[in-house]
Write an enzyme that holds these catalytic residues in place. Structure first.
Site, PDB file in Angstrom:
ATOM      1  N   LYS A 196       1.360  -1.538  -0.578  1.00 36.25           N
ATOM      2  CA  LYS A 196      -0.239  -0.177   0.071  1.00 36.25           C
ATOM      3  C   LYS A 196       0.697   1.280  -0.033  1.00 36.25           C
ATOM      4  O   LYS A 196       0.555   2.153  -0.648  1.00 36.25           O
ATOM      5  CB  LYS A 196      -0.886  -0.664   0.903  1.00 36.25           C
TER       6      LYS A 196
ATOM      7  N   ARG B 136      -3.807   3.066   8.529  1.00 39.50           N
ATOM      8  CA  ARG B 136      -4.204   1.670   7.536  1.00 39.50           C
ATOM      9  C   ARG B 136      -2.402   0.751   7.445  1.00 39.50           C
ATOM     10  O   ARG B 136      -0.982   0.845   7.180  1.00 39.50           O
ATOM     11  CB  ARG B 136      -4.345   1.978   6.199  1.00 39.50           C
TER      12      ARG B 136
ATOM     13  N   GLY C  88      -7.195 -10.468   7.359  1.00 38.65           N
ATOM     14  CA  GLY C  88      -6.551 -11.532   8.782  1.00 38.65           C
ATOM     15  C   GLY C  88      -6.352 -10.136   9.917  1.00 38.65           C
ATOM     16  O   GLY C  88      -6.010  -9.977  10.855  1.00 38.65           O
TER      17      GLY C  88
ATOM     18  N   MET D  48      -5.087  -6.829  10.996  1.00 40.54           N
ATOM     19  CA  MET D  48      -6.377  -4.642  11.649  1.00 40.54           C
ATOM     20  C   MET D  48      -5.642  -3.951  10.236  1.00 40.54           C
ATOM     21  O   MET D  48      -5.458  -4.144   9.380  1.00 40.54           O
ATOM     22  CB  MET D  48      -4.647  -4.438  12.645  1.00 40.54           C
TER      23      MET D  48
ATOM     24  N   ARG E 280      -3.957  -1.226  -6.456  1.00 39.91           N
ATOM     25  CA  ARG E 280      -2.916  -2.601  -6.160  1.00 39.91           C
ATOM     26  C   ARG E 280      -3.263  -3.647  -7.519  1.00 39.91           C
ATOM     27  O   ARG E 280      -4.015  -3.021  -7.709  1.00 39.91           O
ATOM     28  CB  ARG E 280      -2.765  -3.317  -4.751  1.00 39.91           C
TER      29      ARG E 280
ATOM     30  N   HIS F 109      -1.341 -41.494   4.543  1.00 38.98           N
ATOM     31  CA  HIS F 109      -1.768 -41.953   3.550  1.00 38.98           C
ATOM     32  C   HIS F 109      -2.821 -41.971   2.808  1.00 38.98           C
ATOM     33  O   HIS F 109      -3.449 -41.855   1.153  1.00 38.98           O
ATOM     34  CB  HIS F 109      -2.699 -43.621   3.761  1.00 38.98           C
TER      35      HIS F 109
ATOM     36  N   ARG G 151       8.844 -48.069  -9.526  1.00 35.16           N
ATOM     37  CA  ARG G 151       9.375 -48.688  -8.217  1.00 35.16           C
ATOM     38  C   ARG G 151       9.080 -49.890  -7.295  1.00 35.16           C
ATOM     39  O   ARG G 151       8.172 -50.399  -7.467  1.00 35.16           O
ATOM     40  CB  ARG G 151       9.219 -47.465  -7.191  1.00 35.16           C
TER      41      ARG G 151
ATOM     42  N   SER H 262      15.291 -40.644  -7.560  1.00 36.88           N
ATOM     43  CA  SER H 262      14.716 -39.759  -6.900  1.00 36.88           C
ATOM     44  C   SER H 262      14.570 -39.512  -5.598  1.00 36.88           C
ATOM     45  O   SER H 262      14.609 -40.509  -4.544  1.00 36.88           O
ATOM     46  CB  SER H 262      13.928 -40.810  -7.453  1.00 36.88           C
TER      47      SER H 262
ATOM     48  N   CYS I 146       9.945 -37.607  -6.281  1.00 33.97           N
ATOM     49  CA  CYS I 146       8.991 -37.506  -6.088  1.00 33.97           C
ATOM     50  C   CYS I 146       8.154 -37.365  -5.234  1.00 33.97           C
ATOM     51  O   CYS I 146       7.057 -38.139  -5.260  1.00 33.97           O
ATOM     52  CB  CYS I 146       9.121 -39.370  -6.918  1.00 33.97           C
TER      53      CYS I 146
ATOM     54  N   TYR J  65      14.441 -32.795 -13.227  1.00 35.56           N
ATOM     55  CA  TYR J  65      12.552 -33.518 -13.270  1.00 35.56           C
ATOM     56  C   TYR J  65      12.251 -33.149 -11.796  1.00 35.56           C
ATOM     57  O   TYR J  65      12.861 -33.774 -10.954  1.00 35.56           O
ATOM     58  CB  TYR J  65      12.037 -34.220 -13.960  1.00 35.56           C
TER      59      TYR J  65
END
Ligand code: PEP
Ligand code: MG
Length: 877
Positions: free
Chosen positions: A23, A93, A102, A104, A337, A455, A617, A764, A831, A851
């Site tokens: 701001k 502000r 969230g 002030m 903004r 899981h 795997r 990996s 992975c 990757y």
């Protein structure tokens, strides 16, 4: 020179965001652009950090700087702060680097007191306005600075309105408002034990401190965690000359966007209220007018505003969200903004700005938050229906999307209900691999325990199934098939809905909409692919998931977890036979039954991937996961297998472990039973040969050994793999290329990566297990206590979701640096779940991985994150 903690708007600019907050930097920039901005100053984010470091105190030199800046602004506006005849009023502000709901928000009309209000009335010749301003100030100061319950003030206002027959606030007379002010002050005294502060300097310093404190309030902490905002940034405070939208019918205030934030359409979008202050628009007390209406009522102001809006959008080269006030027929800009927008709007705006020649494609790639794409890839709730619903509980947003259906408490019942055409929500305390089928038929999964890498969470994300995990507010009774939420009982067959993006659970069926992928999405992703250098693979175990991942742009499979293939009804008997075998011969007999089944699985995957690389795997989980545990089930299995009940029970018990995640799993299984690895390797190779012969795809399978911690473990298993591969190729009379590599997920593997890299063709990084083992946090139990870590600011985010770059990341980086010199050709990837998290993807790019591999539904997110990492790298060069 000592540090400068306070900047006039005329001293800053848009690039000083870190210091001045969003701001403050933009107010400075608008000032530089010559726009009509009420002047003021910004207290920096560093002052906030210092306030917290100094034990919640503002250092005297900062106080002095604030007063000095105030004097300079007084000169600009020609009024004096604290003057009783013609008071200079300001707004205060907060403004962090990233906009943060969230914290002030705003205090208006600061500087008023019992005497100055009279001066203001005289000066403006408007007593009503003066007391309206004062009562607003008392309420805002009491609420946001002193944290007195706002509804107590609302009750007084309502009472005065009712007594005087006033329908709206604007109907209240000056006399009415004086009464409101008196009663507000009485309330303040009752709540605080002292009078409402009359000294404007005290009002100002208390407000600045309140903004600093609000940086660490619980809502702000949660918001930061969800949005990856570091806790040490701090917030700035903006003190700005007031202009008044509540001075009569030629005054007003409003908010507008240069493009529609929900669709992205290029047209001015917004609303305003006449004779009002900003909070009225936000609070929704009166219904505002659409901005287009201003064209009829105040055409000159409208034209001026349209021009400014265009100028700001062109200047920032992004859609702007602006606040303005009209005071007695004169327009002022209070804020601008980059506007928040939906995913759909974000894509349209990015593509349009490129087509309009305002952004390069690379710049446009930075305009969309990767995580936002998620909203386009899953079913979503109908927004209207969602608005009308109240949540009954909240768990972890483990896998995004929206689901509505009837609850079932076991996988079997879920499967049955699914067969009957019902929409099912599977509710479990926690899921295990046995629940796979139930999870597959379910629209959504709800668990009472477990974290973001439990899981349920991992499997649900892989399937693109909505999942709320670790919902500990629920009392779940699986045996009696009900759960209790907020005192109400929900039985089998009852309807509920889950929002996997927020973690909310609703006690009713809410309508959902299918995902819509627009043309802009495809265009945008093409640009991302053309930019990124990091490859994006997927974690997939079924042809269906693999095909879905290809549709989302996956370039191959980076992780196929073979254990998921073992649970199917038709094959579990052979799996169990293999596990309970007492001799190698018995085990090989059972494995021979599994071989053709596994081969079929791999052929399905290779075909779905149409020649793209596939990493498979070897079996990873502890074997007892595949066996029944209840006596009844053991009895049934014993009968089926022609075994004695006691004998089988003994076997089951012998397989039980105190700490299975650190037990007999991963490559340790292959060390004990190399024949399992041999069977899997043979299936992988034979499948590749057959698919090549049948479909012509040249597959170079990559066989991956899990949980290696010592190079000799790897070499031992690799020898078994090579032996089986050689035999398979000899049997088929065909030679193919294949690679053998390893997961790096045990910290010791990272520490000795140079030794392992001599033997392995690829690494990996299994950052799920590596996070578990580096922190010593059980990945299935950490969810229970991590909440305390967030609320106590020990952690800012879930290390199982966002890679801990300092600790776990250091191990990963160390492994990369140890491996490359000894094996320059080594292929490096990740992975673990972090492979689909944007900040972790950026880290992977920066340390030179080849990757990332993630669940199918996160592939587009990873593609964009990889492109952004590359753009940032280019910009930083
Ligand atoms: C890991 O540990 O990061 C991994 C990918 O393996 P899993 O989640 O199957 O243990
Ligand atoms: Mg693992």
């Amino acid at each position: 020179m000592s540090k400068k903690y306070v900047y006039l708007f005329s001293e800053g600019n848009a690039n000083m965001r870190e210091l001045l907050g969003g701001k403050g930097a933009n107010l400075a920039e608008m000032t530089n652009l010559g726009l009509p901005v009420p002047q003021g100053f910004t207290v920096t984010t560093e002052a906030c950090t210092r306030y917290h470091e100094d034990g919640q105190k503002i250092a005297s030199e900062i106080v002095d700087e604030i007063y000095a800046a105030m004097e300079k602004v007084e000169k600009i506006v020609g009024k004096k702060f604290g003057d009783l005849e013609n008071p200079f009023l300001v707004s205060v502000r907060s403004g962090a680097r990233a906009s943060m709901p969230g914290m002030m928000d705003t205090i208006l009309n600061l500087g008023l007191n019992d005497v100055a209000v009279k001066g203001l009335a005289k000066q403006t010749n408007n007593e009503r306005f003066a007391y309206d301003s004062y009562r607003r100030f008392i309420q805002m100061f009491s609420d946001v600075v002193m944290e007195i319950d706002k509804t107590k003030f609302d009750a007084i206002l309502d009472d005065v309105k009712e007594k005087n027959g006033a329908k709206a606030d604007t109907d209240l007379t000056a006399e009415n408002l004086k009464e409101v002010v008196e009663r507000y002050k009485e309330l303040y005294k009752k709540e605080m034990g002292n009078d409402f502060p009359q000294d404007p300097k005290v009002q100002l310093l208390e407000s600045v401190k309140a903004v600093f404190r609000s940086w660490n309030n619980p809502r702000a902490i949660v918001y930061r965690r969800l949005n990856d905002i570091p806790g040490d940034w701090g917030t700035a405070v903006n003190v700005q000359a007031m202009v008044f939208g509540n001075m009569g019918d030629d005054s007003g205030t409003g908010v507008a966007f240069t493009r529609d934030p929900s669709t992205g359409e290029k047209k001015l979008y917004g609303e305003y209220l006449m004779n009002a202050q900003g909070e009225d628009v936000v609070a929704g007390i009166r219904t505002p007018e659409p901005i287009s209406h201003l064209q009829n009522t105040l055409p000159e102001i409208y034209d001026q505003f349209v021009n400014i809006a265009q100028k700001l959008e062109d200047h920032y080269r992004d859609m702007q969200d602006m606040e303005f006030t009209i005071e007695k027929g004169k327009l002022y800009m209070l804020q601008t903004r980059n506007g928040k927008r939906t995913a759909k709007a974000a894509l349209k705006i990015a593509v349009d700005l490129v087509n309009e020649g305002k952004l390069t494609k690379e710049e446009a790639l930075l305009k969309v938050e990767p995580k936002q794409l998620d909203a386009l890839l899953h079913p979503a709730f109908d927004p209207k229906a969602l608005k009308a619903a109240d949540p009954i509980a909240k768990g972890l947003p483990a896998s995004p999307g929206a689901a509505a259906g009837q609850i079932y408490f076991t996988a079997e019942e879920a499967v049955e209900a699914g067969k009957n055409g019902q929409k099912v929500i599977l509710v479990r305390l926690e899921t295990s691999p046995e629940d796979i089928e139930g999870m597959h038929v379910a629209e959504g999964i709800l668990t009472g325990r477990g974290g973001m890498t439990s899981h349920a969470a991992v499997v649900a994300r892989g399937m693109g199934r909505c999942c709320v995990a670790g919902c500990s507010e629920l009392t779940i009774n699986e045996t009696e098939k009900y759960f209790i939420a907020k005192g109400k009982k929900y039985n089998e067959g009852d309807f509920i809905s889950l929002d996997g993006s927020t973690g909310y659970v609703y006690g009713e069926s809410i309508a959902t909409q299918p995902p819509a992928v627009s043309g802009d999405f495809a265009t945008f992703m093409e640009w991302a692919d053309a930019t990124r250098t990091l490859k994006v693979m997927t974690n997939a175990d079924t042809p269906k998931d693999a095909a879905q991942a290809v549709k989302f742009g996956a370039e191959g499979i980076g992780l196929c977890r073979t254990e998921h293939m073992f649970f199917d009804e038709t094959r579990i008997p052979a799996v169990r036979e293999m596990i309970v075998a007492r001799t190698e011969e018995q085990r090989r007999k059972a494995l021979a039954k599994l071989l053709p089944i596994q081969k079929g699985d791999f052929k399905g995957l290779y075909e779905a991937m149409e020649g793209r690389p596939v990493t498979v795997r070897l079996l990873d989980p502890p074997l007892h996961e595949f066996l029944p545990h209840e006596d009844d089930d053991i009895q049934d299995l014993a009968k089926e297998m022609g075994l004695d009940f006691e004998e089988l029970k003994g076997i089951v018990q012998s397989l039980q472990e105190f700490n299975p995640m650190l037990g007999h799993r991963g490559c340790r299984l292959a060390v004990t039973y190399p024949e399992i690895a041999e069977m899997q390797a043979r299936a992988i190779i034979e499948a590749a040969i057959e698919v090549k012969q049948e479909k012509g795809y040249d597959i170079v399978p990559e066989i991956m050994v899990p949980l290696v911690g010592e190079v000799k473990e790897f070499s031992y298993v690799k020898e078994a793999i090579d032996k089986a591969a050689k035999a398979a190729m000899e049997d088929k009379g065909v030679d193919i290329d294949y690679k053998v590599g390893t997961m790096i997920e045990v910290p010791r593997a990272a520490l000795t990566a140079d030794e392992i890299a001599k033997e392995a063709e690829f690494f990996s990084f299994g950052t799920n297990d590596m996070t578990q083992m580096t922190f010593g946090f059980s990945r299935d139990d950490a969810g229970k206590f991590l909440e305390d870590y967030y609320s106590k600011s020990i952690f800012e985010s879930d290390p199982f979701a966002k890679l801990d770059q300092k600790g776990v990341g250091k191990l990963v980086n160390m492994a990369v640096e140890l491996a490359k010199p000894v094996n320059p050709e080594i292929k490096l990837g990740i992975c673990g779940e972090h492979g689909g998290d944007p900040s972790s993807v950026e880290f992977c790019h920066n340390i030179g991985l080849n990757y990332v591999s993630c669940s199918p539904y996160r592939v587009p997110i990873a593609r964009l994150a990889a492109a952004q990492a590359r753009v940032k790298e280019i910009l930083n060069k």
